[in-house]
Design a protein around this motif. Structure first.
Motif, mmCIF file in Angstrom:
data_model
loop_
_atom_site.group_PDB
_atom_site.id
_atom_site.type_symbol
_atom_site.label_atom_id
_atom_site.label_comp_id
_atom_site.label_asym_id
_atom_site.label_seq_id
_atom_site.Cartn_x
_atom_site.Cartn_y
_atom_site.Cartn_z
ATOM 1 N N PRO A 147 31.003 39.000 36.604
ATOM 2 C CA PRO A 147 32.237 39.517 37.229
ATOM 3 C C PRO A 147 32.432 40.969 36.778
ATOM 4 C CG PRO A 147 32.783 38.090 35.370
ATOM 5 C CD PRO A 147 31.294 38.000 35.563
ATOM 6 N N THR A 148 32.635 41.869 37.729
ATOM 7 C CA THR A 148 32.651 43.294 37.376
ATOM 8 C C THR A 148 33.845 44.033 37.949
ATOM 9 O OG1 THR A 148 30.231 43.229 37.336
ATOM 10 C CG2 THR A 148 31.248 45.405 37.375
ATOM 11 N N HIS A 149 34.015 43.942 39.249
ATOM 12 C CA HIS A 149 35.045 44.712 39.931
ATOM 13 C C HIS A 149 36.307 43.857 40.031
ATOM 14 C CE1 HIS A 149 35.955 48.235 42.389
ATOM 15 N NE2 HIS A 149 36.575 47.449 43.236
ATOM 16 N N PHE A 150 37.457 44.414 39.608
ATOM 17 C CA PHE A 150 38.718 43.662 39.584
ATOM 18 C C PHE A 150 39.718 44.258 40.564
ATOM 19 C CE2 PHE A 150 43.069 42.984 38.232
ATOM 20 C CZ PHE A 150 43.100 41.667 37.801
ATOM 21 N N LYS A 151 40.451 43.397 41.263
ATOM 22 C CA LYS A 151 41.554 43.851 42.110
ATOM 23 C C LYS A 151 42.649 42.794 42.090
ATOM 24 C CE LYS A 151 40.419 47.823 44.031
ATOM 25 N NZ LYS A 151 40.196 48.648 42.912
ATOM 26 N N SER A 152 43.882 43.222 42.336
ATOM 27 C CA SER A 152 44.980 42.268 42.458
ATOM 28 C C SER A 152 45.923 42.750 43.550
ATOM 29 C CB SER A 152 45.721 42.145 41.130
ATOM 30 O OG SER A 152 46.782 41.220 41.245
ATOM 31 N N LYS A 153 46.010 41.953 44.614
ATOM 32 C CA LYS A 153 46.888 42.260 45.751
ATOM 33 C C LYS A 153 47.388 40.947 46.334
ATOM 34 C CE LYS A 153 46.884 46.778 47.213
ATOM 35 N NZ LYS A 153 47.023 47.363 45.905
ATOM 36 N N ILE A 154 48.435 41.020 47.117
ATOM 37 C CA ILE A 154 49.056 39.877 47.812
ATOM 38 C C ILE A 154 49.141 38.636 46.916
ATOM 39 C CG2 ILE A 154 48.656 40.694 50.176
ATOM 40 C CD1 ILE A 154 46.201 38.786 50.310
ATOM 41 N N GLY A 155 49.488 38.847 45.639
ATOM 42 C CA GLY A 155 49.662 37.729 44.715
ATOM 43 C C GLY A 155 48.362 37.111 44.231
ATOM 44 N N GLU A 156 47.246 37.753 44.554
ATOM 45 C CA GLU A 156 45.947 37.210 44.149
ATOM 46 C C GLU A 156 45.304 38.045 43.042
ATOM 47 O OE1 GLU A 156 44.366 35.040 48.223
ATOM 48 O OE2 GLU A 156 43.712 37.098 47.829
ATOM 49 N N LEU A 212 26.110 37.121 50.769
ATOM 50 C CA LEU A 212 25.626 38.457 50.404
ATOM 51 C C LEU A 212 24.505 38.385 49.383
ATOM 52 C CD1 LEU A 212 29.130 40.118 49.871
ATOM 53 C CD2 LEU A 212 27.659 40.394 51.869
ATOM 54 N N LEU A 213 23.667 39.406 49.375
ATOM 55 C CA LEU A 213 22.690 39.567 48.305
ATOM 56 C C LEU A 213 23.429 40.015 47.045
ATOM 57 C CD1 LEU A 213 19.877 41.626 50.136
ATOM 58 C CD2 LEU A 213 19.849 39.174 49.625
ATOM 59 N N ALA A 214 22.871 39.710 45.892
ATOM 60 C CA ALA A 214 23.464 40.189 44.638
ATOM 61 C C ALA A 214 23.403 41.714 44.606
ATOM 62 C CB ALA A 214 22.700 39.611 43.456
ATOM 63 N N HIS A 215 24.511 42.365 44.230
ATOM 64 C CA HIS A 215 24.533 43.826 44.118
ATOM 65 C C HIS A 215 25.762 44.264 43.328
ATOM 66 C CE1 HIS A 215 27.156 43.201 47.685
ATOM 67 N NE2 HIS A 215 27.728 44.337 47.341
ATOM 68 N N HIS A 216 25.767 45.529 42.929
ATOM 69 C CA HIS A 216 26.913 46.093 42.211
ATOM 70 C C HIS A 216 27.955 46.457 43.261
ATOM 71 C CE1 HIS A 216 29.291 47.996 39.238
ATOM 72 N NE2 HIS A 216 29.038 49.234 39.621
ATOM 73 N N GLY A 217 28.834 45.503 43.545
ATOM 74 C CA GLY A 217 29.697 45.652 44.712
ATOM 75 C C GLY A 217 31.169 45.776 44.418
ATOM 76 N N ALA A 218 31.956 45.746 45.490
ATOM 77 C CA ALA A 218 33.407 45.900 45.381
ATOM 78 C C ALA A 218 34.064 45.228 46.575
ATOM 79 C CB ALA A 218 33.776 47.378 45.346
ATOM 80 N N ALA A 238 37.955 43.339 52.683
ATOM 81 C CA ALA A 238 36.823 44.240 52.956
ATOM 82 C C ALA A 238 35.876 44.061 51.782
ATOM 83 C CB ALA A 238 37.311 45.679 53.032
ATOM 84 N N ILE A 239 34.603 43.834 52.054
ATOM 85 C CA ILE A 239 33.647 43.547 50.982
ATOM 86 C C ILE A 239 32.336 44.290 51.241
ATOM 87 C CG2 ILE A 239 32.802 41.422 52.131
ATOM 88 C CD1 ILE A 239 32.633 40.159 49.306
ATOM 89 N N THR A 240 31.762 44.828 50.176
ATOM 90 C CA THR A 240 30.511 45.591 50.325
ATOM 91 C C THR A 240 29.341 44.644 50.582
ATOM 92 O OG1 THR A 240 30.173 45.548 47.932
ATOM 93 C CG2 THR A 240 31.244 47.514 48.847
ATOM 94 N N GLU A 241 28.353 45.163 51.275
ATOM 95 C CA GLU A 241 27.120 44.384 51.470
ATOM 96 C C GLU A 241 25.898 45.277 51.293
ATOM 97 O OE1 GLU A 241 26.486 42.755 55.421
ATOM 98 O OE2 GLU A 241 27.966 44.114 56.280
#
Length: 406
Positions: free
Chosen positions: A128-137, A170-176, A186-189
């Protein structure tokens, strides 16, 4: 007549004395309760340690520290959207946990709802790398397998609460990823058109992982992103990628003098459609995604930390020299400059970390095990011992001093 004169003189003197005392009281009050000289009652600073599992919770108003034990050392700390909780990411140990400040916002005041403690909500995932918190999540992007983990703030203290994994194929990658206010992401691929770990595209999925809108633009590599719930903005080598929940995508060009430089970090501001792009190669810039403009805030190649304030209205920049600069994001003007720390070598293993409220800047000192509290009004600096090697820092709680009135 004489008596009347003396009576008047006595009354006049008395009134002068009363005015004088009253002024003294006012001055005394101002001095004692100058609101910028003290931190808000319900602001808390949470710190992790590089070498130990110690977490330190600092209460600036009470000038008090409490110690907690995280699952692993060297954890990354993030604040959830509500401000009440923190997400604690142990990337190398494939684990995410939560922390509860115990403070609850009730309209115009704060209730102390519970004691500070770890939340029950936790979960295992692959890097787990990239963190976000929106809409109560509470969200993490998991680099190890390209999945998302999602938990709810409302479930932090719920028995048996765990993060749910979303697999979007998705393939494993350094994503966001970024959350839109309509509940989609919205998710990177990664399609491997660019060598390395960076993704090239962004698609939109629902909370089951199903693709709603395919990517429309391929870039030469994406890193860093932010969202205001309407626009999701990604840093990319091809330009600033702006994605909307309806599938619309566009690129905003970097400034002409950027050459090969690009924004590897994107930060949110309090203004709709306005974001900060940061690159160590150039500095920090204000991106307006509706006007398609990119304006310099600070052009400097010696920036060590670049952070928005807790209310997202200011930008704080800490240079390697130890100078702290505070910018107003409305005017883009420098508001304060303070020599906050000693200089830090550009190749230092662990560097000072920065977090800023509207009254204070908080800077870790990894070499001394201290937290520096910089008064943005008086420039005074106070030091508090926190842990052996403070590593990451985040603010939790509220810029509010109103308690529940009985």
């Amino acid at each position: 007549m004489k008596n009347n004169f003396y009576k008047l003189l006595f009354l006049f003197t008395l009134s002068l004395f009363a005015v004088s005392c009253s002024n003294d009281d006012d001055n005394h009050d101002d001095h004692d309760h100058d609101e910028t000289s003290e931190e808000h009652t319900y602001v808390r600073i949470l710190l992790s340690d590089e070498k130990t599992t110690e977490l330190t919770l600092f209460d600036p108003h009470e000038d008090k520290t409490s110690s907690f034990t995280a699952k692993f050392p060297k954890s990354s700390l993030y604040t959830t959207e509500s401000g009440r909780f923190a997400g604690i990411i142990h990337r190398d140990n494939n684990f995410t946990e939560t922390f509860d400040s115990g403070l609850e916002l009730h309209g115009d005041h704060i209730d102390v709802d519970d004691v500070p403690k770890f939340g029950i909500l936790a979960g295992s995932s692959q890097k787990p790398t990239h963190f976000k918190s929106k809409i109560g999540e509470i969200l993490t992007f998991n680099d190890g397998d390209g999945t998302l983990s999602v938990g709810k703030e409302a479930d932090v203290n719920k028995a048996g609460a765990v993060f749910k994994n979303i697999n979007a194929g998705l393939l494993a990658h350094h994503g966001a990823m970024a959350a839109f206010t309509n509940g989609t992401y919205a998710i990177t691929e990664k399609d491997n058109s660019v060598t390395g770990t960076l993704p090239e595209k962004v698609k939109i999925i629902d909370n089951t992982g199903k693709t709603l809108f395919d990517a429309k633009i391929a870039t030469k590599g994406i890193h860093g992103n932010a969202s205001d719930g309407v626009y999701a903005v990604f840093g990319s080598a091809s330009g600033i990628l702006v994605v909307e929940s309806n599938g619309n995508q566009k690129l905003i060009n970097h400034p002409e003098d950027f050459g090969t430089a690009w924004f590897g970090s994107i930060l949110e501001t309090a203004a709709a459609g306005k974001f900060i792009g940061y690159t160590a190669a150039k500095g920090a810039y204000l991106i307006d995604v509706t006007a398609n403009t990119v304006k310099p805030i600070i052009q400097n190649t010696t920036i060590m930390q670049c952070k928005v304030s807790y209310d997202h209205k200011k930008l704080a920049v800490l240079l390697h020299s130890g100078d702290l600069k505070l910018y107003d994001l409305n005017s883009l003007q420098v508001e304060k400059e303070i020599k906050a720390t000693a200089a830090t070598a550009t190749d230092a293993t662990v560097k000072p970390q920065l977090a800023v409220t509207d009254r204070f800047a908080y800077i870790t000192s990894p070499t001394t095990g201290e937290l520096l509290q910089v008064n943005l009004s008086s420039s005074a600096i106070k030091k508090t011992k926190v842990s052996s090697t403070p590593y990451m820092i985040t603010i939790i709680g509220y810029e509010n001093s109103e308690s529940h009135s009985h």
